[in-house]
Design a protein around this motif. Structure first.
Motif, PDB file in Angstrom:
ATOM      1  N   GLU A  98     -13.186  -4.471  -6.447  1.00  0.00           N
ATOM      2  CA  GLU A  98     -12.928  -3.199  -5.738  1.00  0.00           C
ATOM      3  C   GLU A  98     -13.655  -2.026  -6.384  1.00  0.00           C
ATOM      4  OE1 GLU A  98      -8.780  -2.036  -5.480  1.00  0.00           O
ATOM      5  OE2 GLU A  98      -9.371   0.017  -5.009  1.00  0.00           O
ATOM      6  N   LYS A 147       0.827  -1.210   0.000  1.00  0.00           N
ATOM      7  CA  LYS A 147       0.000   0.000   0.000  1.00  0.00           C
ATOM      8  C   LYS A 147       0.862   1.261   0.000  1.00  0.00           C
ATOM      9  CE  LYS A 147      -4.233  -1.695  -0.001  1.00  0.00           C
ATOM     10  NZ  LYS A 147      -5.135  -1.452  -1.141  1.00  0.00           N
ATOM     11  N   ASP A 193     -10.802  -1.375   1.630  1.00  0.00           N
ATOM     12  CA  ASP A 193     -11.328  -1.457   0.269  1.00  0.00           C
ATOM     13  C   ASP A 193     -12.758  -1.963   0.374  1.00  0.00           C
ATOM     14  OD1 ASP A 193      -8.894  -0.691  -0.725  1.00  0.00           O
ATOM     15  OD2 ASP A 193      -8.555  -2.491  -1.924  1.00  0.00           O
ATOM     16  N   GLY A 245     -11.374   2.447  -2.614  1.00  0.00           N
ATOM     17  CA  GLY A 245     -10.102   2.187  -1.940  1.00  0.00           C
ATOM     18  C   GLY A 245      -9.789   3.383  -1.070  1.00  0.00           C
TER      19      GLY A 245
HETATM   20 MG    MG Z   1      -7.082   0.421  -4.687  1.00  0.00          MG
END
Ligand code: MG
Ligand code: 4AD
Length: 455
Positions: free
Chosen positions: A378, A353, A370, A381
């Motif tokens: 997804e 990340k 998420d 986010g």
């Molecule tokens: Mg993302």
């Protein structure tokens, strides 16, 4: 030009004399001494039937007009004796604004999405794409209303930027076309340094949240991901709220409330257009949308998710193991097969990340979240942001970032730093969820994907 939209004519309570309407012919059918014209002006899904009598002086010209031709009609709105429609228009005069010959590509028949992408300039005139772009407009306005009702301020963040928010190196360079005053054969950068199209407005939005409290930015973002998938575009719209004095649980609450609000909004206020998608695109659409608003979203940590995937007995193309990013196949297993609805995954490994996410007390994970939804994976986010200067600097050093370039960002942690959080929601992915459309190319008027920029 004074005209009445077909949507408001169809909603009329009583007959009206001398209306003026303009639109494009969807179909025309001739009977003895009459022509029946199905006219559509894009204001709603439905057409209105215009009846042109043979006595009209323009009748011969009308007979030469096929599908796609544009007309201006004046006449009376009258109760229709025909089945399935309340109103029709008895024409008193018709002017041909623009004739379309038989080569018009949208003759009445079903066309494939693939074909319609090759005529993206005309596809908004079909029922499906007309409905899509009306829904897109409604959902954008609903987003603004949602945030305004919650006291958020709408801010505009730059499109041209010098920083890579996500650190993924997926940016498009921005440069001038004409060489400007070369020095020793080197062309100076217009902005005095390398510039890019933004991948996210977050870093700027954080600065505004740390002044105004709760803000959101909503605009185009760009990513040079060379992935030709059905859910990635090189240019897409992202909604990014950012809240000061808030933590990850506030963030989850906001994301979940927003998604359910938007689903309710289209069910209540776009039912005709949504109905088209439920009938022709995704038979399960209504059930899926009801599912989203009827139960709270499931919540699970990344670590639990990996465990669940490993114990699922499924053979994935990409074996799940702690430390990898969740792949689309994993996301879809979780949200479609396991939970059968939206799921919020938190606590991802810090190694996968970006630098700005807050490091959890365990040192290995970050306060990320998420939101995954069936059919897409997804859709949101986000994270709580690292507000501790020393930890943030440590992360940036670890990632080899140029700290000097982020002096202004670090300043926000020097001067009155507070816990804050936010997320990004892909607008096109939301539209895919709301309509059941399976390809991102079909929810944005002129999609930009690798190798494709016509229109
Ligand atoms: Mg993302
Ligand atoms: O998860 P992402 O990369 O998050 C960020 O950019 C954060 N800076 C946002 C923030 O916290 N303010 O992207 C956010 C969302 C994704 O969940 C996805 O819905 C969408 O943006 N998205 C894309 N949509 C279409 N095409 C692409 N190539 C996309 N990349 C991301």
């Amino acid at each position: 030009m004074k005209r009445t939209r077909i949507a408001s004519l169809l909603a009329s309570e009583k007959p009206i004399e001398d209306v003026c309407l303009m639109g494009w012919i969807r179909t025309r059918r001739d009977a003895k001494g009459f022509s029946f014209i199905e006219l559509n002006d894009g204001s709603c899904l439905k057409n209105i039937q215009v009846i042109a009598a043979g006595e009209l002086p323009e009748y011969e010209r009308v007979l030469a007009c096929g599908t796609g031709s544009a007309l201006r009609v004046t006449g009376n709105l009258a109760v229709s004796p025909a089945k399935g429609q309340r109103w029709e228009v008895h024409a008193k005069s018709i002017a041909v604004l623009g004739q379309a010959p038989e080569t018009y590509p949208l003759q009445k028949k079903r066309h494939t999405d693939e074909f319609l992408r090759t005529i993206a300039h005309l596809r908004p005139r079909t029922n499906k794409y007309g409905a899509m772009f009306r829904i897109r407009s409604e959902v954008a306005l609903a987003i603004h209303r949602f945030f305004r009702d919650r006291g958020f301020r709408y801010v505009n963040t730059p499109i041209i930027t010098g920083s890579d928010c996500e650190g993924a190196g997926e940016m498009f360079r921005v440069a001038t076309q004409k060489a400007q005053g070369q020095v020793d054969g080197i062309q100076p950068e217009f902005f005095g340094q390398e510039a890019y199209l933004t991948v996210s407005g977050q870093l700027s939005a954080e600065m505004l949240a740390l002044a105004l409290g709760d803000v959101y930015t909503f605009g185009p973002t760009f990513r040079a991901e060379n992935s030709n998938t059905r859910r990635h575009a090189a240019e897409f719209w992202m909604l990014e709220p950012e809240m000061a004095f808030a933590d990850l649980s506030d963030n989850m609450e906001l994301g979940e409330s927003l998604i359910t609000y938007l689903v309710r909004h289209v069910l209540d206020d776009c039912s005709e257009d949504i109905g088209l998608f439920a009938q022709y695109v995704e038979k399960e659409l209504m059930k899926q949308l009801e599912r989203i608003v009827s139960a709270p979203f499931a919540r699970i940590t990344y670590t639990e998710a990996i465990d669940l995937l490993q114990r699922s007995g499924r053979s994935f193309d990409y074996a799940p193991s702690w430390g990898i990013d969740l792949q689309t196949e994993h996301e879809r297993f979780l949200t479609e097969t396991h939970f059968g609805g939206p799921v919020i995954v938190t606590g991802y490994p810090r190694g996968i990340k970006p630098f700005y996410m807050r490091v959890n007390d365990d040192g290995n994970t970050v306060a990320a979240m998420d939101i995954l939804v069936p059919g897409i994976g997804e859709i949101v986010g986000g994270s709580q942001r690292e507000e501790r200067l020393d930890v943030l600097e440590g992360r940036m050093r670890e990632l080899g970032m140029n700290m000097d370039a982020y002096w202004w960002y670090l300043d926000s942690r020097r001067f009155g730093s507070v816990p804050h959080c936010g997320f990004g929601m892909g607008f096109e992915r939301v539209l895919m969820m709301l309509t059941g459309v399976g390809n991102i190319r079909d929810v944005i008027p002129f999609p930009r994907t690798p190798g494709s920029i016509a229109f």
